[in-house]
Design a protein around this motif. Structure first.
Motif, mmCIF file in Angstrom:
data_model
loop_
_atom_site.group_PDB
_atom_site.id
_atom_site.type_symbol
_atom_site.label_atom_id
_atom_site.label_comp_id
_atom_site.label_asym_id
_atom_site.label_seq_id
_atom_site.Cartn_x
_atom_site.Cartn_y
_atom_site.Cartn_z
ATOM 1 N N GLU A 1 48.833 34.469 44.743
ATOM 2 C CA GLU A 1 49.201 33.628 45.878
ATOM 3 C C GLU A 1 47.980 33.219 46.697
ATOM 4 O OE1 GLU A 1 52.262 35.340 48.231
ATOM 5 O OE2 GLU A 1 53.604 35.693 46.537
ATOM 6 N N VAL A 2 46.988 34.092 46.747
ATOM 7 C CA VAL A 2 45.757 33.789 47.475
ATOM 8 C C VAL A 2 44.689 33.388 46.460
ATOM 9 C CG1 VAL A 2 43.974 34.688 49.012
ATOM 10 C CG2 VAL A 2 46.345 35.462 49.257
ATOM 11 N N PRO A 3 44.011 32.251 46.639
ATOM 12 C CA PRO A 3 42.952 31.865 45.706
ATOM 13 C C PRO A 3 41.917 32.980 45.559
ATOM 14 C CG PRO A 3 43.453 30.049 47.185
ATOM 15 C CD PRO A 3 44.205 31.242 47.701
ATOM 16 N N ALA A 4 41.436 33.165 44.349
ATOM 17 C CA ALA A 4 40.496 34.252 44.075
ATOM 18 C C ALA A 4 39.276 34.199 44.997
ATOM 19 C CB ALA A 4 40.056 34.186 42.610
ATOM 20 N N SER A 5 38.776 32.991 45.251
ATOM 21 C CA SER A 5 37.576 32.861 46.078
ATOM 22 C C SER A 5 37.801 33.368 47.496
ATOM 23 C CB SER A 5 37.117 31.397 46.118
ATOM 24 O OG SER A 5 36.733 30.953 44.839
ATOM 25 N N ASN B 1 33.170 36.750 42.314
ATOM 26 C CA ASN B 1 33.969 35.544 42.080
ATOM 27 C C ASN B 1 34.354 35.431 40.606
ATOM 28 O OD1 ASN B 1 34.533 33.406 44.311
ATOM 29 N ND2 ASN B 1 32.556 34.330 44.878
ATOM 30 N N PHE B 2 33.442 35.796 39.713
ATOM 31 C CA PHE B 2 33.772 35.717 38.287
ATOM 32 C C PHE B 2 34.637 36.890 37.838
ATOM 33 C CE2 PHE B 2 30.165 32.714 38.194
ATOM 34 C CZ PHE B 2 30.781 31.672 37.513
ATOM 35 N N VAL B 3 34.470 38.065 38.432
ATOM 36 C CA VAL B 3 35.332 39.202 38.099
ATOM 37 C C VAL B 3 36.784 38.888 38.447
ATOM 38 C CG1 VAL B 3 36.014 41.512 38.866
ATOM 39 C CG2 VAL B 3 33.664 41.091 38.159
ATOM 40 N N TYR B 4 37.008 38.389 39.654
ATOM 41 C CA TYR B 4 38.382 38.084 40.077
ATOM 42 C C TYR B 4 39.001 37.035 39.164
ATOM 43 C CZ TYR B 4 38.281 40.751 44.469
ATOM 44 O OH TYR B 4 38.234 41.759 45.402
ATOM 45 N N ARG B 5 38.210 36.057 38.739
ATOM 46 C CA ARG B 5 38.747 35.030 37.842
ATOM 47 C C ARG B 5 38.990 35.586 36.441
ATOM 48 N NH1 ARG B 5 36.375 32.528 41.879
ATOM 49 N NH2 ARG B 5 37.121 30.457 42.491
ATOM 50 N N ALA B 6 38.148 36.503 35.999
ATOM 51 C CA ALA B 6 38.350 37.107 34.683
ATOM 52 C C ALA B 6 39.676 37.852 34.643
ATOM 53 C CB ALA B 6 37.201 38.065 34.358
ATOM 54 N N GLU B 7 40.046 38.501 35.755
ATOM 55 C CA GLU B 7 41.281 39.274 35.774
ATOM 56 C C GLU B 7 42.530 38.389 35.847
ATOM 57 O OE1 GLU B 7 41.801 42.850 37.771
ATOM 58 O OE2 GLU B 7 39.711 43.494 37.618
#
Length: 306
Positions: A40-44, A92-98
């Motif tokens: 619900e909340v953007p990863a960034s 930022n890339f870790v959160y997107r990887a998950e």
């Protein structure tokens, strides 16, 4: 690459073993907590809120422990580089990887941080690498390949395994750059808490800019569970662990310090099995065993002659 006297006993010293295990226990759990911060909340914005909370706490640690906050010009440049790489790029890339891989698999990939750490430390800090370390790392990479192959077959999060793998790989490289450069001569001369406080501040500024550019105006969730998770990641997962981990890098070298990833992987995969429904196929079991064996082989590598 040469071999010298056995160095494994240094891990048995309480001053090293206790922070080593504490970092592994906390970081092993953070991978799963992160999954509650995306969606619900953007990863960034989730990354930004994490370090908005962590930065004042890190400055407080520096003040309470009476570490000077003045870094000098070279120190401030180093702090900016560490902050941009670790607290902005990496997370930022870790959160997107998950968003595309289970938390346990991302933990396994980041656990191979030891490989770029050792290579960069060799290039930038002139720290030697042993043959056993290299062989163990290759075994671990083979295990990771099997785990990713299993993940591609299962594709539990929409089938974008390749994209998740790319994101996790970039995250690993960002973390590795940060790990190694903070252990250079400039970094060693600076108080750890002070360097991290400024690095988190610069990283937070970068996070806010990235979040606004990529996700638009701030998204502020109201669920208590979200903020409890964010607080856990900020205080325990960042303020408590990074001073301990970066100190380990200075004591053990960037390659060996990254081996707390062995315990992190075990904890993260266990949690992923319990709460994310991770399914263990013979392929996944083989990959996990191979990755762990490779990490342990490299961990037992002897210290190079100096």
């Amino acid at each position: 690459m040469t071999e010298g006297t056995e160095a494994a006993p240094e891990f048995m010293k309480p001053a090293i073993a206790l922070p080593f295990l504490l970092v592994a226990l906390i970081w092993g759990s953070t991978w799963f907590v992160i999954t509650g911060q995306i969606g619900e909340v953007p990863a960034s914005w989730s990354v930004a809120w994490r370090f908005v909370l962590a930065t004042p706490a890190m400055f407080l640690v520096a003040v309470v422990t009476r570490k000077g906050l003045k870094l000098g010009r070279a120190g401030q440049i180093l702090a900016f580089a560490v902050g941009a790489a670790q607290f902005c790029g990496n997370y930022n890339f870790v959160y997107r990887a998950e968003m595309h891989l289970t938390s346990g698999i991302v933990a396994v990939m980041i656990g191979l941080l030891l490989v770029p750490n050792a290579i960069l430390a060799r290039v930038l800090l002139k720290q030697p690498v042993t043959w056993r370390f290299a062989i163990g790392s290759l075994i671990a990479i083979g295990g990771l390949a099997l785990l990713l192959l299993h993940e591609a077959h299962e594709a539990p999060l929409g089938g974008k395994v390749l994209l998740g793998t790319v994101f996790a790989s970039i995250a690993m490289m960002c973390a590795s750059v940060s790990n190694v450069i903070q252990a250079n001569e400039t970094g060693k001369a600076l108080p750890m808490a002070s360097l991290l406080a400024w690095a988190m501040l610069y990283g937070t500024i970068c996070d806010l800019v990235v979040a606004y550019v990529l996700a638009g105006p701030p998204v502020i969730p109201t669920e208590p569970a979200y903020w409890l998770g964010t607080a856990y990641l900020a205080i325990l997962g960042s303020v408590v662990t990074f001073p301990l981990y970066y100190t380990l890098i200075r004591q053990l070298g960037a390659g060996k310090a990254a081996y707390n990833g062995v315990a992190v992987i075990i904890i993260a995969m266990f949690i992923s099995t319990l709460f994310e429904g991770y399914r263990w196929s013979p392929l996944a079991i083989s990959g996990a065993v191979l990755a762990t064996v490779g990490l342990v082989v490299a961990l037992r590598a002897r210290s190079p002659s100096r």
